[in-house]
Design a protein around this motif. Structure first.
Motif, PDB file in Angstrom:
ATOM      1  N   TYR A 126      38.042 -43.763  46.419  1.00 58.87           N
ATOM      2  CA  TYR A 126      37.788 -45.199  46.273  1.00 58.87           C
ATOM      3  C   TYR A 126      37.632 -45.850  47.646  1.00 58.87           C
ATOM      4  O   TYR A 126      36.783 -46.709  47.852  1.00 58.87           O
ATOM      5  N   HIS A 145      34.706 -48.317  50.510  1.00 60.01           N
ATOM      6  CA  HIS A 145      35.171 -49.553  51.126  1.00 60.01           C
ATOM      7  C   HIS A 145      35.323 -49.424  52.636  1.00 60.01           C
ATOM      8  O   HIS A 145      36.335 -49.825  53.210  1.00 60.01           O
ATOM      9  N   ASN A 155      49.022 -44.343  44.662  1.00 58.27           N
ATOM     10  CA  ASN A 155      48.048 -45.440  44.743  1.00 58.27           C
ATOM     11  C   ASN A 155      48.521 -46.547  45.669  1.00 58.27           C
ATOM     12  O   ASN A 155      47.738 -47.089  46.454  1.00 58.27           O
ATOM     13  N   PRO A 162      42.085 -42.332  44.462  1.00 61.45           N
ATOM     14  CA  PRO A 162      42.179 -43.508  45.348  1.00 61.45           C
ATOM     15  C   PRO A 162      41.581 -43.259  46.737  1.00 61.45           C
ATOM     16  O   PRO A 162      41.001 -44.175  47.322  1.00 61.45           O
TER      17      PRO A 162
END
Lengths: 381, 381
Positions: free
Chosen positions: A106, A110, A75, A103
């Protein structure tokens, strides 16, 4: 006899690891940030552990950060990319552990273009596909050293070379949780930018791991506070864990019979199941297979049925991956390898330790032979 | 002055000459529920009282689960002679409440110098003048200050709804087929609520089902036993009949023949337990073995009434009750039970009894059933 063949899930800490941690808690309990002499001793021990890890990996001891384990290390490496406002492409292999995959996904939300690198039928990265995925704006490539389900050893050297040619500024992050100590790796020579490792997979304690990173990597703190670990991971260091990890590295038997025992098990299982035996992963005696993991299917006995039957004999094995016992589904790795469903549903993952003996392997194989005869009577329709 | 719990019961009021029998049973059940909190329980004037418990909240939760209890109130017991003190206490208890209220007095001590309407007016006036934000509405009040004049004065505002029903043990005994799904614990709850003492049978198909699946059923039985005052749970080793059915019987009748075995085994255990009926969580048409024709085929071997309290319920209604009684979350854990492991692809939905009987005639039914009954493990939860 007990035969624990789930060492990729976790391992039993050795006596010397338990002793090192006990000693630390009894007498070496000082806070390494304190000013007096015993605290300085503790600080020196932490530095020694960093040296030891760096030496194993051919890395810089100043760039070793202790974490709570592999997940946190992954992470830290991956999510630090969030501060890169340019966005760009992120690649990860389809069979990455959730500690990497989640991650990365994730990042997708973004501003990053996140893509999966596919596997071939043996569970290895498809280089042609990877080549097509590498664009000049690729920022990060995540590749595990050894796949936790199949034992496939990923071609890090070739991937790094491809990176150097097509997207030289991209960072290469390697999740080494299943490879550290079991296979040698030279981060500097290979051009690996960051590497995650974990203590409890090599007979060390749970709750300790590390991220080893190179000069090109800019990490962002994920815990703010007292400024420990170069202000990247505040909080008093897990000293017993770190000393346990150090002892686990020191005492890990470099010479061991894992590969021989794995082949012993492989040969016995093939004999037991005959035509119904399938290896899920690279050829087990070849260079692309890790010495400690064998993933295979004894069709038609379903994984969980064999696991429950073996537990009565104190033989412990995993289905696909130990991390997913609470989710009932066919493993994503085996799906990506296009393993037929009925073979995948029978997949067992045997993972050995340097301390596994030939007698234990024989015992496990005997138990499997007995259950296979009984359990194959029932096939799900 | 002291705090206590005042318990009211519902349906037992309707009983005639045998009311004392039901009252006695209810007091015993309340005592059992209160025991962990060390409270005193007594019956007076058609009310059950609990005092001197260590933990008021937890004790009320336990009592609210006793079948036969209609509602309960945290109450203040005080000297009835000092009416001023009663008014003061009543105002204190109403402090902080807003909206409308009334006082509802009941005077079972007819020698008391004030009548109920007088108490209502006096205490109501006092509360109105000594609190803020409250107005009187004697028709539809939001809050009711209850003042009961008995041997002492009892004051309470809050009324907590309890489960209702009849005290366990007053309705005979029945045996529940407890699978691990959502329905069967709810079925057990509903029959238990009518005062029936429940024992349970679970069919375990090791190694086709796991230790976790068994633990799940034990947890469900424990959750159910909070209402049912303890459950004797029989875990029956069911692998052999299942494998034999699978091997020797036509596939489309597999589930039905299995259900008939379950009924036979459960009925034998019920006889041992002195139970006169079986309980299942079946609901018409939910799955192939729950069509009317299929239910006729399973009933044919039970030899005693089979209660199916959920027979007319939709799944969503059953889930609502499961959530209310606290079994839903456990039921949803993903471990397979024996019914799902051996499901045929195309089960017969409109079976004829003579066809089913013929299909199972090749089996040693008595031998298989007896082996299961003898091998059953008894757990008291």
């Amino acid at each position: 006899m007990e035969c624990y063949l789930d060492n990729s899930a976790t391992t039993q800490p050795t006596e010397s690891v338990v002793r090192a941690m006990g000693d630390c808690m009894r007498t070496g309990y000082f806070n390494p940030s304190a000013l007096y002499a015993p605290a300085v001793q503790v600080e020196k021990q932490l530095a020694a552990c960093r040296e030891l890890i760096a030496a194993r990996l051919h890395a810089d001891a100043k760039r070793v950060i202790f974490t709570s384990g592999g997940t946190e290390a992954d992470n830290l490496a991956i999510l630090s990319l969030l501060s890169d406002r340019r966005g760009g492409r992120v690649l990860f292999t389809v069979g990455e552990h959730p500690a990497v995959r989640v991650p990365c996904e994730y990042l997708r939300g973004h501003g990053f273009d996140v893509q999966e690198i596919p596997y071939d039928g043996a569970g290895l990265v498809r280089m042609d596909a990877l080549e097509a995925l590498m664009t000049p704006d690729t920022r990060l490539i995540c590749v595990m050293q050894v796949n936790n389900e199949t034992g496939a050893v990923m071609p890090i050297r070739e991937i790094a070379a491809l990176r150097d040619r097509l997207c030289p500024q991209a960072l290469l992050h390697v999740d080494g949780v299943q490879g550290f100590m079991r296979l040698p790796i030279d981060l500097r020579a290979l051009g690996v930018d960051s590497y995650a490792l974990s203590g409890h997979k090599i007979h060390g304690p749970k709750g300790i791991g590390a991220l080893v990173y190179g000069e090109r990597v800019k990490l962002t703190a994920r815990a703010l506070g007292g400024g420990q670990e170069k202000n990247l991971r505040s909080g008093t260091e897990n000293v017993p864990g770190i000393l346990g990890l150090m002892e686990a590295i020191r005492s890990y038997p470099a010479e061991n019979a894992m590969q021989a025992n794995k082949m012993r098990l492989h040969d016995r299982l093939r004999e037991i199941a005959g035509e119904s035996f399938y290896v899920n992963g690279p050829q087990p005696d070849g260079p692309l297979a890790a010495p400690h993991i064998l993933n295979c299917s004894l069709v038609p006995v379903r994984s969980e049925t064999m696991i429950y039957a073996l537990e009565a004999d104190h033989v412990y094995v995993a289905a696909g991956s130990a991390c997913s016992s609470h989710k009932q589904k066919v493993s994503t790795v085996l799906t990506a390898m296009q393993v037929p469903r009925r073979v995948a549903e029978s997949a067992l993952r045997f993972s050995l330790s340097p301390f596994t003996t030939a007698e234990q392997i024989d015992y496990a194989a005997d138990c499997i032979a007995r259950h296979f005869e009984m359990l194959k009577r029932y096939e799900r329709r | 002055m002291r705090q206590l719990i005042l318990i009211r019961y519902g349906e037992i009021y309707l009983k005639g000459l045998n009311r004392p029998y039901f009252m006695h049973a209810l007091v015993e059940r309340v005592k059992q529920a209160v025991r962990p909190f060390g409270g005193k329980v007594w019956l007076h004037d058609a009310r059950i009282f609990v005092s001197d418990m260590t933990d008021m909240e937890a004790c009320m939760t336990a009592v609210s689960k006793v079948f036969g209890v209609h509602s309960l109130c945290p109450a203040i017991e005080m000297d009835k002679a000092d009416f001023n003190a009663i008014c003061e206490k009543a105002a204190e208890m109403m402090q902080g409440l807003t909206g409308t209220f009334k006082v509802d007095a009941r005077r079972s001590d007819k020698r008391y110098p004030m009548t109920s309407p007088e108490i209502n007016m006096e205490a109501g006036g006092y509360i109105l003048h000594h609190t803020e934000g409250l107005t009187v509405d004697i028709h539809k009040p939001e809050h009711v200050m209850n003042i009961e004049i008995r041997d002492h004065a009892y004051l309470y505002v809050k009324v907590i709804e309890a489960v209702g029903g009849m005290p366990v043990g007053t309705g005979g005994k029945a045996t529940l087929l407890l699978s691990g799904g959502i329905d069967s614990p709810v079925a057990g709850y509903m029959i238990g609520k009518r005062g029936v003492e429940i024992s349970a049978v679970h069919f375990h198909s090791y190694p086709y089902t796991s230790e976790r699946a068994k633990e799940k059923v034990i947890t469900l039985a424990k959750q159910l036993s909070e209402y049912c005052c303890g459950i004797r749970l029989y875990v029956v080793p069911f692998t052999e009949p299942q494998l034999t059915i699978h091997e020797k019987c036509p596939e489309e009748y597999g589930t039905l023949i299995m259900r008939r075995f379950m009924m036979r085994i459960a009925a034998k255990i019920a006889e041992k337990e002195g139970a006169r009926a079986l309980i299942t969580g079946e609901s018409i048409g939910q799955v192939a073995s729950q069509t009317i024709e299929a239910l006729c085929c399973t009933d044919a071997v039970a030899g005693m009434p089979v209660f199916r309290p959920l027979i007319g319920n939709d799944k969503i209604e059953i889930i609502r009750i499961a959530e209310k009684i606290g079994t839903y979350e456990t039921s949803c854990l993903p471990y397979e039970d024996c019914c799902t492991v051996f499901t045929p692809r195309h089960p017969a939905t409109h079976p004829k009894l003579d066809h089913v009987e013929k299909a199972e005639s090749c089996l040693d039914i008595e031998g298989l059933v007896n082996a299961c009954v003898e091998g059953a493990e008894l757990l008291e939860v």
